[in-house]
Design a protein around this motif. Structure first.
Motif, PDB file in Angstrom:
ATOM      1  N   ALA A   1     -10.263  -1.892   1.281  1.00 15.63           N
ATOM      2  CA  ALA A   1      -9.730  -1.513  -0.032  1.00 15.63           C
ATOM      3  C   ALA A   1      -8.501  -2.337  -0.398  1.00 15.63           C
ATOM      4  O   ALA A   1      -8.175  -2.477  -1.576  1.00 15.63           O
ATOM      5  N   ALA A   2      -7.815  -2.895   0.601  1.00 12.06           N
ATOM      6  CA  ALA A   2      -6.657  -3.740   0.317  1.00 12.06           C
ATOM      7  C   ALA A   2      -7.064  -5.009  -0.424  1.00 12.06           C
ATOM      8  O   ALA A   2      -6.298  -5.541  -1.231  1.00 12.06           O
ATOM      9  N   ASP A   3      -8.281  -5.491  -0.146  1.00 13.02           N
ATOM     10  CA  ASP A   3      -8.767  -6.741  -0.745  1.00 13.02           C
ATOM     11  C   ASP A   3      -9.761  -6.504  -1.878  1.00 13.02           C
ATOM     12  O   ASP A   3      -9.845  -7.308  -2.800  1.00 13.02           O
ATOM     13  N   ALA A   4     -10.519  -5.435  -1.775  1.00 12.63           N
ATOM     14  CA  ALA A   4     -11.549  -5.146  -2.774  1.00 12.63           C
ATOM     15  C   ALA A   4     -11.473  -3.681  -3.170  1.00 12.63           C
ATOM     16  O   ALA A   4     -12.331  -2.867  -2.808  1.00 12.63           O
TER      17      ALA A   4
ATOM     18  N   ALA B   1      -8.076   4.305  -7.246  1.00 14.33           N
ATOM     19  CA  ALA B   1      -7.092   3.233  -7.407  1.00 14.33           C
ATOM     20  C   ALA B   1      -5.940   3.323  -6.413  1.00 14.33           C
ATOM     21  O   ALA B   1      -5.401   2.294  -5.995  1.00 14.33           O
ATOM     22  N   SER B   2      -5.550   4.516  -6.031  1.00 19.05           N
ATOM     23  CA  SER B   2      -4.395   4.620  -5.144  1.00 19.05           C
ATOM     24  C   SER B   2      -4.702   4.146  -3.729  1.00 19.05           C
ATOM     25  O   SER B   2      -3.803   3.715  -3.005  1.00 19.05           O
TER      26      SER B   2
ATOM     27  N   GLN C   1      -2.398   1.779  -1.355  1.00 19.56           N
ATOM     28  CA  GLN C   1      -1.930   2.202  -0.036  1.00 19.56           C
ATOM     29  C   GLN C   1      -2.218   1.149   1.023  1.00 19.56           C
ATOM     30  O   GLN C   1      -1.333   0.781   1.821  1.00 19.56           O
ATOM     31  N   LYS C   2      -3.442   0.654   1.056  1.00 23.88           N
ATOM     32  CA  LYS C   2      -3.832  -0.245   2.141  1.00 23.88           C
ATOM     33  C   LYS C   2      -3.217  -1.634   1.994  1.00 23.88           C
ATOM     34  O   LYS C   2      -2.893  -2.273   3.003  1.00 23.88           O
ATOM     35  N   ALA C   3      -3.041  -2.096   0.766  1.00 28.25           N
ATOM     36  CA  ALA C   3      -2.353  -3.378   0.575  1.00 28.25           C
ATOM     37  C   ALA C   3      -0.892  -3.266   0.990  1.00 28.25           C
ATOM     38  O   ALA C   3      -0.333  -4.153   1.649  1.00 28.25           O
TER      39      ALA C   3
ATOM     40  N   VAL D   1      -0.900 -10.727  13.225  1.00 30.42           N
ATOM     41  CA  VAL D   1      -0.380  -9.476  12.678  1.00 30.42           C
ATOM     42  C   VAL D   1      -1.449  -8.697  11.909  1.00 30.42           C
ATOM     43  O   VAL D   1      -1.335  -7.487  11.763  1.00 30.42           O
ATOM     44  N   GLU D   2      -2.472  -9.372  11.447  1.00 29.01           N
ATOM     45  CA  GLU D   2      -3.565  -8.701  10.742  1.00 29.01           C
ATOM     46  C   GLU D   2      -4.872  -9.253  11.267  1.00 29.01           C
ATOM     47  O   GLU D   2      -5.067 -10.460  11.347  1.00 29.01           O
ATOM     48  N   LEU D   3      -5.763  -8.348  11.663  1.00 30.73           N
ATOM     49  CA  LEU D   3      -7.062  -8.736  12.188  1.00 30.73           C
ATOM     50  C   LEU D   3      -8.161  -8.018  11.405  1.00 30.73           C
ATOM     51  O   LEU D   3      -8.036  -6.825  11.111  1.00 30.73           O
ATOM     52  N   PRO D   4      -9.256  -8.718  11.088  1.00 27.89           N
ATOM     53  CA  PRO D   4     -10.371  -8.049  10.433  1.00 27.89           C
ATOM     54  C   PRO D   4     -11.314  -7.431  11.458  1.00 27.89           C
ATOM     55  O   PRO D   4     -11.464  -7.946  12.575  1.00 27.89           O
TER      56      PRO D   4
END
Length: 218
Positions: free
Chosen positions: A139-142, A148-149, A153-155, A212-215
């Motif tokens: 949800a941070a990317d798409a 909407a919230s 939150q995730k971004a 720091v960020e992994l998919p």
């Protein structure tokens, strides 16, 4: 030697429970924080029945005093916190024409702001080698416009984790978020147990190649 300790904030019956079990199998004592006392006790007693050392405290994650006290209590009892994991988010089905600013801020408080409170409470009990992890989302990317919230939150969570890592890195403490690019569902590539393993692995990355960020793509 005392067992290492993980504090799972936002421990529910799905991913939070799976992560607690994964760390428990590795010999960690598990401290659980969530809003619902009944569900929390059910999870905690189930973990204990499986031979995992577990304690729990119910707290509203928007109540800074209660959340700070819960994490401080765990740290004071064990003497250390080795891993702090932040799991919660709010799914509110409202698009940008329906969502109010107050609702957005309330959701961000749960999905992001609580991490600040938990981290600040945990920091006095964390030493070099400690880890902070968080459950991210596609949800941070798409983001889906009807919730909407959640995307906000995730971004924001991903961004905050980067700041946490930069702040704590000089002290040998690292932070990571795992972006789960799918919907949690038992028996699939996004089974909570599999996602929990990805979170476990992320927190145990080699220091020299830390990301720091992994998919997690399943």
């Amino acid at each position: 030697m005392a067992a290492p300790v993980i504090v799972v904030v936002g421990a529910g019956p799905g991913l939070g429970a799976a992560l607690a079990r994964r760390y428990g199998r590795e010999g960690y004592a598990v401290a659980l924080v969530a809003r619902s006392p009944g569900r929390l006790e059910e999870l905690g007693t189930a973990l204990q029945a499986e031979g995992i050392t577990a304690g729990w405290t119910a707290a509203d994650l928007t109540d800074e005093g209660a959340l700070r006290a819960a994490v401080t209590r765990f740290g004071g009892f064990s003497g250390s916190i080795d891993v702090l994991h932040y799991n919660p988010s709010v799914f509110r089905e409202r698009d940008p024409l329906e969502l109010t600013a107050a609702e957005l801020l309330q959701d961000v408080h749960v999905g992001v702001g609580g991490l600040l409170t938990a981290l600040q409470a945990a920091r006095p009990f964390m030493a070099a080698g400690g880890r902070v992890s968080a459950t991210g989302s596609m949800a941070a990317d798409a983001p889906w416009h009807r919730a909407a919230s959640l995307g906000v939150q995730k971004a924001a969570l991903r961004n905050l984790v980067r700041s946490i890592d930069a702040t704590l890195r000089p002290d040998g403490i690292r932070a990571v978020s795992v972006t789960v690019n799918g919907t949690l569902e038992a028996g699939t590539a996004f089974d909570p147990d599999r996602v929990a393993q990805a979170l476990f692995d992320a927190a145990r990355q080699p220091e020299e190649s830390w990301r720091v960020e992994l998919p997690y793509d399943g």
